[in-house]
Motif scaffolding. Structure first.
Motif, PDB file in Angstrom:
ATOM      1  N   LEU A  88      -3.887   7.181  13.193  1.00 57.12           N
ATOM      2  CA  LEU A  88      -2.778   6.279  12.941  1.00 57.12           C
ATOM      3  C   LEU A  88      -1.672   6.486  13.977  1.00 57.12           C
ATOM      4  CD1 LEU A  88      -2.482   6.797   9.067  1.00 57.12           C
ATOM      5  CD2 LEU A  88      -3.598   4.890  10.243  1.00 57.12           C
ATOM      6  N   GLY A  89      -0.891   5.423  14.190  1.00 55.11           N
ATOM      7  CA  GLY A  89       0.283   5.505  15.050  1.00 55.11           C
ATOM      8  C   GLY A  89       1.500   4.986  14.307  1.00 55.11           C
ATOM      9  N   PHE A  90       2.440   5.860  13.989  1.00 57.97           N
ATOM     10  CA  PHE A  90       3.643   5.507  13.237  1.00 57.97           C
ATOM     11  C   PHE A  90       4.751   5.085  14.195  1.00 57.97           C
ATOM     12  CE2 PHE A  90       1.244   8.157  10.455  1.00 57.97           C
ATOM     13  CZ  PHE A  90       1.653   7.907   9.153  1.00 57.97           C
ATOM     14  N   ASP A  91       5.425   3.975  13.891  1.00 58.95           N
ATOM     15  CA  ASP A  91       6.632   3.567  14.615  1.00 58.95           C
ATOM     16  C   ASP A  91       7.815   3.789  13.684  1.00 58.95           C
ATOM     17  OD1 ASP A  91       5.180   2.893  16.813  1.00 58.95           O
ATOM     18  OD2 ASP A  91       5.165   0.737  16.412  1.00 58.95           O
ATOM     19  N   ILE A  92       8.713   4.705  14.057  1.00 59.10           N
ATOM     20  CA  ILE A  92       9.737   5.211  13.145  1.00 59.10           C
ATOM     21  C   ILE A  92      11.116   5.123  13.786  1.00 59.10           C
ATOM     22  CG2 ILE A  92      10.562   7.299  11.970  1.00 59.10           C
ATOM     23  CD1 ILE A  92       7.617   8.147  11.732  1.00 59.10           C
ATOM     24  N   VAL A  93      12.077   4.655  12.994  1.00 57.85           N
ATOM     25  CA  VAL A  93      13.479   4.660  13.414  1.00 57.85           C
ATOM     26  C   VAL A  93      14.182   5.806  12.694  1.00 57.85           C
ATOM     27  CG1 VAL A  93      15.654   3.395  13.465  1.00 57.85           C
ATOM     28  CG2 VAL A  93      13.519   2.174  13.839  1.00 57.85           C
ATOM     29  N   ILE A  94      14.859   6.671  13.455  1.00 55.47           N
ATOM     30  CA  ILE A  94      15.648   7.752  12.874  1.00 55.47           C
ATOM     31  C   ILE A  94      17.000   7.178  12.454  1.00 55.47           C
ATOM     32  CG2 ILE A  94      16.580  10.056  13.208  1.00 55.47           C
ATOM     33  CD1 ILE A  94      13.608  10.037  13.518  1.00 55.47           C
ATOM     34  N   THR A  95      17.364   7.356  11.195  1.00 47.79           N
ATOM     35  CA  THR A  95      18.608   6.804  10.661  1.00 47.79           C
ATOM     36  C   THR A  95      19.565   7.933  10.281  1.00 47.79           C
ATOM     37  OG1 THR A  95      17.733   6.759   8.397  1.00 47.79           O
ATOM     38  CG2 THR A  95      17.353   4.809   9.765  1.00 47.79           C
ATOM     39  N   GLU A  96      20.762   7.558   9.841  1.00 45.52           N
ATOM     40  CA  GLU A  96      21.750   8.567   9.448  1.00 45.52           C
ATOM     41  C   GLU A  96      21.253   9.412   8.280  1.00 45.52           C
ATOM     42  OE1 GLU A  96      24.438   9.339  11.014  1.00 45.52           O
ATOM     43  OE2 GLU A  96      24.546   7.651  12.396  1.00 45.52           O
ATOM     44  N   ASP A  97      20.576   8.774   7.326  1.00 47.45           N
ATOM     45  CA  ASP A  97      20.172   9.496   6.114  1.00 47.45           C
ATOM     46  C   ASP A  97      18.711   9.941   6.130  1.00 47.45           C
ATOM     47  OD1 ASP A  97      19.043   7.009   5.971  1.00 47.45           O
ATOM     48  OD2 ASP A  97      19.516   6.662   3.865  1.00 47.45           O
ATOM     49  N   ARG A 111      13.074   5.550   8.824  1.00 42.48           N
ATOM     50  CA  ARG A 111      12.381   4.404   8.249  1.00 42.48           C
ATOM     51  C   ARG A 111      11.139   4.097   9.098  1.00 42.48           C
ATOM     52  NH1 ARG A 111      15.842   5.666   5.354  1.00 42.48           N
ATOM     53  NH2 ARG A 111      17.342   4.407   4.191  1.00 42.48           N
ATOM     54  N   ILE A 112      10.032   3.837   8.414  1.00 43.90           N
ATOM     55  CA  ILE A 112       8.782   3.479   9.088  1.00 43.90           C
ATOM     56  C   ILE A 112       8.743   1.962   9.251  1.00 43.90           C
ATOM     57  CG2 ILE A 112       6.264   3.527   8.947  1.00 43.90           C
ATOM     58  CD1 ILE A 112       6.592   5.979   7.095  1.00 43.90           C
ATOM     59  N   LEU A 113       8.754   1.498  10.484  1.00 40.47           N
ATOM     60  CA  LEU A 113       8.692   0.054  10.723  1.00 40.47           C
ATOM     61  C   LEU A 113       7.272  -0.465  10.579  1.00 40.47           C
ATOM     62  CD1 LEU A 113      11.135  -0.584  13.694  1.00 40.47           C
ATOM     63  CD2 LEU A 113      11.596  -0.464  11.246  1.00 40.47           C
ATOM     64  N   GLU A 114       6.298   0.278  11.090  1.00 42.22           N
ATOM     65  CA  GLU A 114       4.902  -0.108  10.937  1.00 42.22           C
ATOM     66  C   GLU A 114       4.011   1.077  11.274  1.00 42.22           C
ATOM     67  OE1 GLU A 114       3.586  -3.226  13.507  1.00 42.22           O
ATOM     68  OE2 GLU A 114       4.620  -2.438  15.267  1.00 42.22           O
ATOM     69  N   VAL A 133       0.824  -1.204   0.000  1.00 37.78           N
ATOM     70  CA  VAL A 133       0.000   0.000   0.000  1.00 37.78           C
ATOM     71  C   VAL A 133       0.860   1.257   0.000  1.00 37.78           C
ATOM     72  CG1 VAL A 133      -1.607   1.352   1.412  1.00 37.78           C
ATOM     73  CG2 VAL A 133      -2.028  -1.075   1.024  1.00 37.78           C
ATOM     74  N   LEU A 134       1.983   1.207   0.702  1.00 37.12           N
ATOM     75  CA  LEU A 134       2.846   2.384   0.822  1.00 37.12           C
ATOM     76  C   LEU A 134       3.948   2.409  -0.224  1.00 37.12           C
ATOM     77  CD1 LEU A 134       3.113   2.508   4.720  1.00 37.12           C
ATOM     78  CD2 LEU A 134       1.821   4.051   3.247  1.00 37.12           C
ATOM     79  N   ALA A 135       3.697   1.809  -1.366  1.00 37.29           N
ATOM     80  CA  ALA A 135       4.712   1.742  -2.426  1.00 37.29           C
ATOM     81  C   ALA A 135       5.295   3.106  -2.793  1.00 37.29           C
ATOM     82  CB  ALA A 135       4.128   1.059  -3.663  1.00 37.29           C
ATOM     83  N   PRO A 136       4.503   4.198  -2.876  1.00 44.15           N
ATOM     84  CA  PRO A 136       5.098   5.493  -3.242  1.00 44.15           C
ATOM     85  C   PRO A 136       6.065   6.045  -2.192  1.00 44.15           C
ATOM     86  CG  PRO A 136       2.717   5.504  -3.623  1.00 44.15           C
ATOM     87  CD  PRO A 136       3.031   4.282  -2.819  1.00 44.15           C
ATOM     88  N   PHE A 137       6.090   5.415  -1.004  1.00 42.13           N
ATOM     89  CA  PHE A 137       6.933   5.920   0.080  1.00 42.13           C
ATOM     90  C   PHE A 137       7.991   4.894   0.489  1.00 42.13           C
ATOM     91  CE2 PHE A 137       2.792   7.948   0.295  1.00 42.13           C
ATOM     92  CZ  PHE A 137       3.133   9.290   0.345  1.00 42.13           C
ATOM     93  N   ARG A 138       8.403   4.062  -0.465  1.00 43.23           N
ATOM     94  CA  ARG A 138       9.376   3.009  -0.158  1.00 43.23           C
ATOM     95  C   ARG A 138      10.700   3.567   0.356  1.00 43.23           C
ATOM     96  NH1 ARG A 138       7.820  -1.532  -3.385  1.00 43.23           N
ATOM     97  NH2 ARG A 138       5.753  -2.032  -2.547  1.00 43.23           N
ATOM     98  N   ALA A 139      11.028   4.802  -0.023  1.00 46.95           N
ATOM     99  CA  ALA A 139      12.283   5.396   0.448  1.00 46.95           C
ATOM    100  C   ALA A 139      12.302   5.530   1.961  1.00 46.95           C
ATOM    101  CB  ALA A 139      12.489   6.772  -0.194  1.00 46.95           C
ATOM    102  N   TYR A 140      11.120   5.511   2.584  1.00 46.34           N
ATOM    103  CA  TYR A 140      11.022   5.674   4.038  1.00 46.34           C
ATOM    104  C   TYR A 140      10.608   4.379   4.726  1.00 46.34           C
ATOM    105  CZ  TYR A 140      11.223  10.510   2.575  1.00 46.34           C
ATOM    106  OH  TYR A 140      11.621  11.697   1.997  1.00 46.34           O
ATOM    107  N   MET A 141      10.822   3.261   4.051  1.00 47.98           N
ATOM    108  CA  MET A 141      10.532   1.958   4.637  1.00 47.98           C
ATOM    109  C   MET A 141      11.772   1.076   4.532  1.00 47.98           C
ATOM    110  SD  MET A 141       6.725   1.196   3.115  1.00 47.98           S
ATOM    111  CE  MET A 141       6.459  -0.160   4.264  1.00 47.98           C
ATOM    112  N   PRO A 142      11.909   0.081   5.402  1.00 48.67           N
ATOM    113  CA  PRO A 142      13.028  -0.848   5.245  1.00 48.67           C
ATOM    114  C   PRO A 142      12.927  -1.570   3.904  1.00 48.67           C
ATOM    115  CG  PRO A 142      11.907  -1.155   7.361  1.00 48.67           C
ATOM    116  CD  PRO A 142      11.044  -0.257   6.539  1.00 48.67           C
ATOM    117  N   ALA A 143      14.059  -1.884   3.320  1.00 47.56           N
ATOM    118  CA  ALA A 143      14.064  -2.681   2.095  1.00 47.56           C
ATOM    119  C   ALA A 143      13.612  -4.098   2.429  1.00 47.56           C
ATOM    120  CB  ALA A 143      15.451  -2.692   1.482  1.00 47.56           C
ATOM    121  N   TYR A 144      12.648  -4.612   1.671  1.00 45.31           N
ATOM    122  CA  TYR A 144      12.180  -5.986   1.841  1.00 45.31           C
ATOM    123  C   TYR A 144      12.886  -6.862   0.807  1.00 45.31           C
ATOM    124  CZ  TYR A 144       8.258  -5.018   5.044  1.00 45.31           C
ATOM    125  OH  TYR A 144       7.496  -4.684   6.130  1.00 45.31           O
ATOM    126  N   TYR A 145      13.429  -7.991   1.275  1.00 42.96           N
ATOM    127  CA  TYR A 145      14.175  -8.876   0.379  1.00 42.96           C
ATOM    128  C   TYR A 145      13.408 -10.165   0.054  1.00 42.96           C
ATOM    129  CZ  TYR A 145      17.995  -5.813   1.857  1.00 42.96           C
ATOM    130  OH  TYR A 145      18.770  -4.714   2.131  1.00 42.96           O
TER     131      TYR A 145
END
Length: 653
Positions: A607-616, A619-622, A391-403
């Motif tokens: 909504l409740g966003f769970d977010i990790v602040i990174t160097e760059d 990232r939204i975890l959920e 669902v959040l495909a347009p915001f993939r830059a702010y999500m962890p990469a899924y492998y």
């Protein structure tokens, strides 16, 4: 008497392994179905895959998870939805400018577009729709001329979950008004998909009988088959898919994608579908007496929940919470009785400072669970990590990469890549990726509070699982032994300025958003920090730290540690001794992007966003649609007013 008989019949079907909704549908359809036993088999097996079924039972969700193929859909313009008992017009990411909550904006849309398709967003058999037109100053509903006043009344009368979308002229020459290409795909034993049936019928036909010969050389048919092949690779878990594709003058439009409910309406099933059902029945776990009791308990609590106005699983959640609270040692029996009668868990007495004088002004645990869902039916978009990723495909830059995702299947897990080709792999591929990346996150596709999370690492020739050294064989055994779907993703490293406080886990910022018409939906935030008690998560309930965040500046401080259900001042981290205070990096960027995401998820308001602040960046975890409320008395007044208003509206109903 009729209701009692229906209740007994439903209970009997539930004990036979039916889901509650499937049992209700079966009772409704069986009297008119030409093959009752076939219908019973189908309905007993539905949904074929519960996690993925929600992707396919309405066209808006299907389009959201197939954003990269938006060319195959009619563009949605507006959604009629019900919120707080009131119908309203909801804008969508693809809505033209000018769509508002006023019905007049839909009339203006029609004048601008010339024609609009008005349909139910949910899959229907047959699919019901109208075509609204505006030609030479005259309005039409399905070729019937109407006045603007009559059209306005028709717009006001549209039921909830009606979608207004782009109209595409149907192709001619097929002997029906709206020729629909039906493609039925079934998963084979080898894991691929085979085309069980392909035919063309009118959009109103539901019996599976063709109205025209299938033009094999038609480019639109070939393109529809290519789309079906792509989707079957992407959503490998679905054992069955039925594509309903409207053939148009210059292409096609996907009207519906079904994953099994359509079979209840077909007169004759293709052999491949019959064989699939036989395999499912054969492989279905035996319904033991213990399992039957569980099913009956769920049915009874669902009935109780409905009478009390609850969603069934939320009512069970409340009852489970009461049982767990009765084991809490930090409160007396008398305190437990006092709290439970007022809708609170007893540990809230200290957390909230509850008294006889103030408890009515505080949202109780019972009422908060009773309010669910605060969002409309599309809260399912964020139910689990599987759907949220798409669902959040347009915001993939702010999500962890899924492998990869690892799916238990017949004793050997299927490993599906998240690359564009959705290739199948082996668990050895995950280990190879771990060697390459150094760190990976292994997390359940469905879950909360960090349960089931594993940190995989490979350093200096050694493997680690949750920081404990393991052999390669043990890592492979872990992956092969998974009993539910897991996702293998990028392991997120926290910003160095925050690692100084505690670096054993990627700590998250919880951001609460409420779309209430205010300039910003962001209403509250706090920084959650793990400790040696929380393991590989930052879960507050396990002994984590919470530090409130100033929304204007991103500064955090005044930290508290949750111990024995009580918040205690924690100015320095108990494990590192570092002061728990500072400013969150990338705060302004994070706020700006959260506002964009809230606008994109426009049908959802809380909504409740769970977010990790990174160097760059971050990232939204959920994203949670019903987040935990740990410190309700300390929330801003606008948050309290929001819940008070919701509660008043719900009670008025």
């Amino acid at each position: 008497m009729a209701n009692i008989k229906k209740t007994i019949s439903l209970a009997g079907l539930v004990l036979q392994g039916f889901k509650y909704q499937s049992a209700k549908q079966y009772l409704r359809l069986k009297k008119k179905h030409p093959h009752p036993q076939q219908l019973k088999t189908i309905m007993r097996m539905l949904p074929f895959n519960n996690a993925y079924d929600k992707l396919t039972n309405d066209i808006l969700s299907t389009q959201m998870v197939l954003t990269e193929r938006s060319d195959c859909f009619a563009t949605p313009y507006a959604l009629i939805m019900e919120l707080d008992g009131q119908k309203q017009i909801c804008t969508l990411p693809t809505s033209p400018a000018g769509i508002t909550k006023e019905t007049e904006s839909l009339i203006a849309l029609l004048r601008d577009k010339g024609a609009v398709l008005v349909r139910d967003a949910e899959n229907q058999y047959p699919l019901r729709f109208q075509v609204w037109r505006y030609e030479a100053g005259q309005y039409y509903i399905d070729r019937e001329a109407v006045s603007e006043q009559e059209l306005h009344r028709a717009a006001e009368a549209l039921p909830s979950n009606t979608l207004l979308c782009e109209y595409a002229a149907p192709a001619a020459g097929f002997g029906c008004a709206y020729p629909v290409l039906h493609l039925m795909l079934v998963k084979t034993d080898s894991g691929g998909f085979t085309e069980a049936k392909a035919y063309i019928s009118d959009v109103t036909a539901i019996d599976g009988e063709p109205c025209a010969a299938l033009p094999e050389e038609d480019a639109r048919v070939a393109a529809g088959r290519a789309l079906a092949a792509y989707v079957s690779r992407k959503f490998y878990e679905l054992p069955y898919m039925h594509f309903s594709i409207l053939l148009t003058a210059d292409g096609f439009v996907l009207l519906q994608l079904d994953s099994g409910r359509d079979l209840a309406y077909l007169k004759n099933l293709p052999d491949e579908v019959t064989q699939m059902l036989e395999r499912m029945v054969k492989n279905r776990p035996r319904l033991t007496w213990h399992r039957k009791k569980e099913q009956l308990y769920k049915y009874i609590t669902s009935w109780q929940a409905k009478r009390k106005g609850f969603i069934d699983f939320m009512y069970r959640n409340w009852l489970r919470g009461l049982r767990e609270d009765n084991q809490v040692r930090c409160t007396t029996r008398q305190e437990k009785r006092w709290a439970h009668r007022r809708g609170f868990y007893s540990y809230r007495i200290k957390q909230y400072g509850l008294t006889e004088e103030n408890y009515r002004s505080i949202l109780s645990d019972y009422d908060y669970k009773w309010l669910r869902p605060l969002n409309c039916r599309y809260h399912k978009w964020l139910w689990d990590k599987l759907m949220a990723y798409y669902v959040l495909a347009p915001f993939r830059a702010y999500m962890p990469a899924y492998y990869y995702r690892i799916i238990p299947e017949n004793g050997k897990p299927a490993v599906i890549s998240y690359d564009t080709d959705c290739q199948r792999g082996e668990v050895a591929d995950v280990v190879a990726l771990l060697r390459q990346k150094g760190k990976l996150a292994l997390k359940p596709a469905v879950g909360s509070h960090g349960e089931g999370f594993c940190k995989l690492a490979y350093e200096q020739g050694a493997f680690f699982v949750n920081n404990k050294e393991r052999t390669e064989e043990e890592v492979l055994a872990l992956l092969n032994g998974l009993t539910s779907t897991y996702i293998v993703s990028e392991y997120i490293e926290m910003h160095h300025a925050l690692q100084r406080i505690y670096d054993k886990v990627a700590c998250t910022v919880r951001v609460m958003t409420i779309r209430d018409g205010a300039p910003s939906p962001i209403k509250n935030a706090y920084f959650r920090i793990g400790t040696s008690f929380t393991g590989n998560t930052d879960n507050l309930g396990s002994g984590g730290i919470a530090a409130p965040v100033e929304l204007e500046t991103g500064r955090f401080g005044n930290a508290e540690l949750l111990a024995e259900h009580e918040f205690r001042p924690c100015p320095t981290h108990p494990d590192t001794g570092v002061p728990v205070e500072g400013t969150l990096p990338h705060w302004e960027e994070m706020k700006a992007e959260i506002e964009k995401i809230c606008a994109y998820l426009s049908p959802l308001e809380y909504l409740g966003f769970d977010i990790v602040i990174t160097e760059d960046g971050f990232r939204i975890l959920e994203i949670n649609t019903h987040q935990d409320l740990h410190k309700y008395p300390y929330y801003p007044q606008e948050v309290k007013d929001y819940f008070a208003g919701k509660l008043a509206q719900r009670k008025a109903k």
